[in-house]
Design an enzyme around this catalytic site. Structure first.
Site, PDB file in Angstrom:
ATOM      1  N   HIS A 165       0.821  -1.198   0.000  1.00  0.00           N
ATOM      2  CA  HIS A 165       0.000   0.000   0.000  1.00  0.00           C
ATOM      3  C   HIS A 165       0.860   1.255   0.000  1.00  0.00           C
ATOM      4  CE1 HIS A 165       0.683  -1.028   4.297  1.00  0.00           C
ATOM      5  NE2 HIS A 165       0.864   0.277   4.415  1.00  0.00           N
ATOM      6  N   TYR A 172      -3.488   3.566   2.120  1.00  0.00           N
ATOM      7  CA  TYR A 172      -4.522   3.171   1.156  1.00  0.00           C
ATOM      8  C   TYR A 172      -3.896   2.237   0.127  1.00  0.00           C
ATOM      9  CZ  TYR A 172      -7.512   6.941   2.934  1.00  0.00           C
ATOM     10  OH  TYR A 172      -8.265   7.753   3.731  1.00  0.00           O
ATOM     11  N   THR A 173      -4.730   1.368  -0.439  1.00  0.00           N
ATOM     12  CA  THR A 173      -4.272   0.463  -1.489  1.00  0.00           C
ATOM     13  C   THR A 173      -4.919   0.868  -2.810  1.00  0.00           C
ATOM     14  OG1 THR A 173      -4.101  -1.370   0.085  1.00  0.00           O
ATOM     15  CG2 THR A 173      -4.085  -1.923  -2.262  1.00  0.00           C
ATOM     16  N   CYS A 196      -8.866  -8.489   5.799  1.00  0.00           N
ATOM     17  CA  CYS A 196      -8.714  -7.043   5.938  1.00  0.00           C
ATOM     18  C   CYS A 196     -10.091  -6.438   6.151  1.00  0.00           C
ATOM     19  CB  CYS A 196      -8.067  -6.435   4.689  1.00  0.00           C
ATOM     20  SG  CYS A 196      -7.688  -4.670   4.852  1.00  0.00           S
TER      21      CYS A 196
END
Length: 276
Positions: A78, A95-96, A250
Site C-alpha cells: 500500500h 490506502y491500497t 482485511c
C-alpha cells in the site's frame, strides 16, 4: 579503398545486426520500468479525475509523470497518503490503489469517506487539479505467482481494496493458476465497493474467482449471506486448511479479531493466515 562484397561477410554482418537488434528489443521489453514512489519522501501526484460512485464513495484518478510511468507498487502493498483534517492538522493514512503497474500513466484510489474521518475530510475537499502527497511502498505482504494453490479472502468494507489488487494481479497473469475465494461483508447493498469490477472478475474467470457477498441489512431479494461472517460461511466458501493455501483478511478491527478466532477454531495455522 577496396570494398568488401563477399556474400559470406555480408551474411555475417546482417546476422550480427539482427542479433543486436533482437537483443535490444529483448532488454527493452523485459526491462522493468522504474516506479514513481519514494519510500522515504512524499511525492505529489495531480488529481485528473474524480468520479462519485455513491453518496460517500468516490474514485480518484491521479496522473503519473509520464504516460508510460508506473507507480511501482508491489502486489499486496500500500501507499501512505498525507492530507489535512477539518482542523487543518496533518494526517497520514494507508490506502491500497485498485490499479496495477500494468495500468501505465496513472493510479486510482477508491475511497469511502466517513463523516468523522480525518483523512476522509481531505478527500472530500480534493478537487481535480489538486495534488495528493504520497509515499511508499509500504507493507509486509509479498506475492510470487504460484506461491499457493488458492487464496481465501475475508474482507469488510474498504478492506476490499488490497484483496481486489491481489486478485487482479493473479487473474490477469496467464501464467498464474492460483484460485481466489472471496467473502466480502458490508452493512447494506449500497456499501459494496467495486461490485461491478468484482462481478466482472467472476464473469471473466469463472473457474478461478468466486465471491460471496454478506450483508447485515440485505434487501428483500437477496441470495447472499446475512449477518456477520460465520465459521460456517468460511467452511463453505474458502479453501480448507492446507499447507498450500493462505487466508487473507482485511476489515474493521472487530471483524479482523472475530475472523482470526474463526480461522483458529477451524484449524488454520498462523502460517496459513495473513492480516493486512
Amino acid at each position: 579503398m577496396e570494398l568488401i562484397n563477399s556474400p559470406e561477410i555480408l551474411s555475417i554482418a546482417v546476422a550480427v545486426v539482427a542479433v543486436g537488434a533482437a537483443t535490444a528489443v529483448y532488454f527493452y521489453l523485459n526491462k522493468k520500468p522504474k516506479g514513481c514512489l519514494d519510500p522515504e519522501n512524499f511525492r505529489e501526484f495531480k488529481l485528473v479525475e474524480r468520479k462519485q460512485l455513491s453518496h460517500n464513495v468516490a474514485k480518484f484518478k491521479f496522473a503519473l509523470p509520464a504516460p508510460t510511468s508506473v507507480l511501482g507498487l508491489p502486489i499486496g502493498q500500500h501507499i501512505s497518503c498525507r492530507g489535512k483534517d477539518s482542523l487543518g492538522e496533518e494526517v497520514i493514512k494507508p490506502y491500497t490503489p485498485t490499479t496495477l503497474d500494468t495500468d501505465v500513466g496513472y493510479f486510482e484510489l477508491v475511497i469511502k469517506m466517513y463523516p468523522q474521518g480525518r483523512m476522509s475530510h481531505h478527500f472530500r475537499e480534493l478537487r481535480e487539479g489538486d495534488y495528493l502527497s504520497v509515499k511508499g511502498p509500504k507493507g509486509r505482504f509479498r506475492y510470487t505467482p504460484g506461491q499457493v494453490r488458492a487464496f481465501g479472502m475475508l474482507a469488510g468494507g474498504s478492506g476490499i481494496t488490497p484483496m481486489f489488487q491481489v486478485a487482479r494481479a493473479i487473474l490477469e497473469n496467464p501464467k498464474d493458476c492460483t484460485k481466489v475465494h472471496l467473502i466480502y461483508a458490508n452493512v447494506t447493498y449500497e456499501d459494496i465497493l467495486l461490485k461491478e469490477e468484482l462481478d466482472g472478475l467472476t464473469s471473466n474467470y469463472p473457474d478461478r474467482f468466486k465471491v460471496y457477498y454478506v450483508l447485515n441489512q440485505p434487501p428483500e431479494a437477496w441470495n447472499g449471506g446475512v449477518g456477520f461472517v460465520s465459521k460456517e460461511m468460511i467452511q463453505a466458501h474458502c479453501p480448507a486448511p492446507s499447507a498450500d493455501i493462505q487466508i487473507l483478511r482485511c476489515g474493521p478491527p472487530p471483524m479482523n479479531k472475530a475472523m482470526g478466532a474463526h480461522l483458529d477454531d477451524l484449524g488454520y495455522t498462523k502460517e496459513m493466515q495473513f492480516q493486512f
